[in-house]
Design a protein around this motif. Structure first.
Motif, mmCIF file in Angstrom:
data_model
loop_
_atom_site.group_PDB
_atom_site.id
_atom_site.type_symbol
_atom_site.label_atom_id
_atom_site.label_comp_id
_atom_site.label_asym_id
_atom_site.label_seq_id
_atom_site.Cartn_x
_atom_site.Cartn_y
_atom_site.Cartn_z
ATOM 1 N N ARG A 33 7.240 -0.857 10.597
ATOM 2 C CA ARG A 33 7.237 -1.881 11.893
ATOM 3 C C ARG A 33 7.755 -1.122 12.932
ATOM 4 N NH1 ARG A 33 6.437 -6.758 12.864
ATOM 5 N NH2 ARG A 33 6.188 -7.217 10.592
ATOM 6 N N ALA A 34 6.907 -1.193 14.083
ATOM 7 C CA ALA A 34 7.338 -0.532 15.317
ATOM 8 C C ALA A 34 8.466 -1.467 16.021
ATOM 9 C CB ALA A 34 5.972 -0.382 16.248
ATOM 10 N N LEU A 35 9.352 -0.737 16.661
ATOM 11 C CA LEU A 35 10.446 -1.026 17.284
ATOM 12 C C LEU A 35 9.969 -1.513 18.496
ATOM 13 C CD1 LEU A 35 13.558 -1.318 17.447
ATOM 14 C CD2 LEU A 35 13.838 0.777 18.523
ATOM 15 N N TYR A 36 8.941 -0.673 19.131
ATOM 16 C CA TYR A 36 8.407 -0.838 20.417
ATOM 17 C C TYR A 36 7.021 -0.046 20.639
ATOM 18 C CZ TYR A 36 12.728 -2.425 22.366
ATOM 19 O OH TYR A 36 14.004 -2.880 22.783
ATOM 20 N N ALA A 37 6.171 -0.345 21.570
ATOM 21 C CA ALA A 37 5.099 0.549 21.613
ATOM 22 C C ALA A 37 4.953 0.763 23.123
ATOM 23 C CB ALA A 37 3.687 -0.249 21.272
ATOM 24 N N LEU A 38 4.242 1.857 23.574
ATOM 25 C CA LEU A 38 4.177 2.182 24.982
ATOM 26 C C LEU A 38 2.478 2.029 25.307
ATOM 27 C CD1 LEU A 38 6.479 5.277 24.824
ATOM 28 C CD2 LEU A 38 7.095 3.037 25.339
ATOM 29 N N LEU A 46 8.950 4.356 16.402
ATOM 30 C CA LEU A 46 9.493 4.028 15.053
ATOM 31 C C LEU A 46 10.942 4.392 15.115
ATOM 32 C CD1 LEU A 46 6.774 5.479 12.965
ATOM 33 C CD2 LEU A 46 7.013 3.081 13.847
ATOM 34 N N ALA A 47 11.820 3.472 14.648
ATOM 35 C CA ALA A 47 13.370 3.690 14.590
ATOM 36 C C ALA A 47 13.700 3.656 12.615
ATOM 37 C CB ALA A 47 14.124 2.873 15.198
ATOM 38 N N GLY A 49 16.096 3.613 9.591
ATOM 39 C CA GLY A 49 16.993 2.852 9.412
ATOM 40 C C GLY A 49 17.056 2.543 7.727
ATOM 41 N N PRO A 50 17.835 1.768 7.204
ATOM 42 C CA PRO A 50 18.013 1.474 5.828
ATOM 43 C C PRO A 50 16.718 0.541 5.431
ATOM 44 C CG PRO A 50 19.945 0.887 6.615
ATOM 45 C CD PRO A 50 18.992 1.291 7.902
ATOM 46 N N ASP A 51 16.147 -0.402 6.321
ATOM 47 C CA ASP A 51 14.845 -0.992 6.088
ATOM 48 C C ASP A 51 13.761 -0.283 6.593
ATOM 49 O OD1 ASP A 51 16.444 -2.911 4.975
ATOM 50 O OD2 ASP A 51 16.709 -4.249 6.925
ATOM 51 N N GLU A 52 13.941 0.788 7.270
ATOM 52 C CA GLU A 52 12.535 1.557 7.668
ATOM 53 C C GLU A 52 12.850 2.930 7.340
ATOM 54 O OE1 GLU A 52 10.105 0.574 9.090
ATOM 55 O OE2 GLU A 52 10.228 -1.868 9.428
ATOM 56 N N PRO A 53 12.622 3.463 6.277
ATOM 57 C CA PRO A 53 12.940 4.932 5.659
ATOM 58 C C PRO A 53 11.988 5.848 6.658
ATOM 59 C CG PRO A 53 12.062 3.556 3.939
ATOM 60 C CD PRO A 53 12.433 2.521 4.877
ATOM 61 N N LEU A 87 20.590 3.927 21.182
ATOM 62 C CA LEU A 87 19.802 4.804 20.445
ATOM 63 C C LEU A 87 20.082 4.647 19.056
ATOM 64 C CD1 LEU A 87 19.025 7.472 22.906
ATOM 65 C CD2 LEU A 87 17.501 5.865 22.464
ATOM 66 N N PRO A 88 18.889 4.429 18.283
ATOM 67 C CA PRO A 88 19.336 4.668 16.740
ATOM 68 C C PRO A 88 19.388 6.243 16.488
ATOM 69 C CG PRO A 88 17.128 4.018 17.258
ATOM 70 C CD PRO A 88 17.463 4.049 18.674
ATOM 71 N N SER A 89 19.794 6.542 15.186
ATOM 72 C CA SER A 89 19.972 8.058 14.876
ATOM 73 C C SER A 89 18.551 8.745 14.780
ATOM 74 C CB SER A 89 20.537 8.048 13.653
ATOM 75 O OG SER A 89 20.117 7.510 12.607
ATOM 76 N N ALA A 90 17.573 8.073 14.423
ATOM 77 C CA ALA A 90 16.287 8.748 14.471
ATOM 78 C C ALA A 90 15.152 7.595 15.222
ATOM 79 C CB ALA A 90 15.709 8.985 12.931
ATOM 80 N N LEU A 91 14.649 8.448 16.331
ATOM 81 C CA LEU A 91 13.638 7.592 17.131
ATOM 82 C C LEU A 91 12.539 8.394 16.924
ATOM 83 C CD1 LEU A 91 13.336 4.858 18.650
ATOM 84 C CD2 LEU A 91 14.111 6.231 20.717
ATOM 85 N N ALA A 92 11.340 7.788 16.832
ATOM 86 C CA ALA A 92 9.998 8.868 16.707
ATOM 87 C C ALA A 92 9.322 8.154 17.528
ATOM 88 C CB ALA A 92 9.373 8.809 15.229
ATOM 89 N N ILE A 93 8.618 8.749 18.590
ATOM 90 C CA ILE A 93 7.569 8.299 19.311
ATOM 91 C C ILE A 93 6.161 9.007 18.781
ATOM 92 C CG2 ILE A 93 6.394 8.093 21.815
ATOM 93 C CD1 ILE A 93 9.314 8.163 22.754
ATOM 94 N N VAL A 94 5.223 8.120 18.303
ATOM 95 C CA VAL A 94 4.166 8.619 17.665
ATOM 96 C C VAL A 94 2.972 8.083 18.300
ATOM 97 C CG1 VAL A 94 2.590 8.604 15.448
ATOM 98 C CG2 VAL A 94 5.285 8.193 15.322
ATOM 99 N N THR A 95 2.230 9.313 18.686
ATOM 100 C CA THR A 95 0.959 9.201 19.404
ATOM 101 C C THR A 95 -0.240 9.697 18.554
ATOM 102 O OG1 THR A 95 2.118 9.254 21.385
ATOM 103 C CG2 THR A 95 -0.181 9.476 21.655
ATOM 104 N N GLY A 96 -0.793 9.136 17.865
ATOM 105 C CA GLY A 96 -1.905 9.363 16.929
ATOM 106 C C GLY A 96 -1.600 10.040 15.849
ATOM 107 N N PRO A 97 -2.552 10.482 14.984
ATOM 108 C CA PRO A 97 -2.301 11.236 13.860
ATOM 109 C C PRO A 97 -1.614 12.549 13.904
ATOM 110 C CG PRO A 97 -4.592 11.357 14.315
ATOM 111 C CD PRO A 97 -4.039 10.563 15.319
ATOM 112 N N SER A 98 -0.860 13.144 12.827
ATOM 113 C CA SER A 98 -0.224 14.491 13.082
ATOM 114 C C SER A 98 -1.224 15.473 13.353
ATOM 115 C CB SER A 98 0.344 14.631 11.804
ATOM 116 O OG SER A 98 0.514 16.146 11.563
ATOM 117 N N ARG A 99 -1.067 16.139 14.402
ATOM 118 C CA ARG A 99 -1.977 17.512 14.780
ATOM 119 C C ARG A 99 -1.059 18.685 15.196
ATOM 120 N NH1 ARG A 99 -3.090 13.015 18.368
ATOM 121 N NH2 ARG A 99 -5.163 12.483 18.197
#
Length: 130
Positions: A33-38, A46-47, A49-53, A87-99
């Motif tokens: 589940r996204a925390l936010y989107a830009l 994506l953040a 946490g225990p519910d979002e590995p 800020l969560p300990s791990a925050l990822a901003i994902v823009t498309g597939p891994s490249r």
């Protein structure tokens, strides 16, 4: 154009497959589940946490992000205002597939994460049951 429409268009340009409403039936996909989107970049935030590995968004070949449209922000400045000092300990901003590219500048998709990514923009009635 609405913020949701801007996000959807930019997310598709970035390589996401965008769905509105119900998630697609993708066997073996990781789901987060996204925390936010830009909206300006079509990125999902994506953040971990225990519910979002983190493994759910990094290890499977296919990843699906569930997104509440109320969590779409115009851009990065609004994201930092929204998270403030929490800020969560791990925050990822994902823009498309891994490249990635090798030394010869040959593009490879999905080497360091999912090669196929989907975003499901939930509708009002689907959020009521969460």
């Amino acid at each position: 154009m609405t913020l949701v429409d801007t996000f959807a268009a930019n997310a598709e340009r970035a390589g996401f497959t965008v769905h509105r409403g119900a998630p697609p039936p993708l066997e073996g996909a990781g789901v987060s589940r996204a925390l936010y989107a830009l909206a300006d970049t079509g990125s999902v935030v994506l953040a971990a946490g225990p519910d979002e590995p983190r493994a759910e968004s990094l290890l499977p070949e296919v990843h699906v992000t569930l997104l509440d449209p109320r969590c779409i922000l115009p851009g990065l400045a609004e994201l930092f205002r929204a998270v403030g000092g929490s800020l969560p300990s791990a925050l990822a901003i994902v823009t498309g597939p891994s490249r990635t590219t090798d030394i010869e500048q040959k593009l490879a998709i999905g080497v360091h994460g999912p090669g196929r990514v989907h975003v499901v923009i939930e509708q009002e009635d689907s959020r009521a049951t969460d």
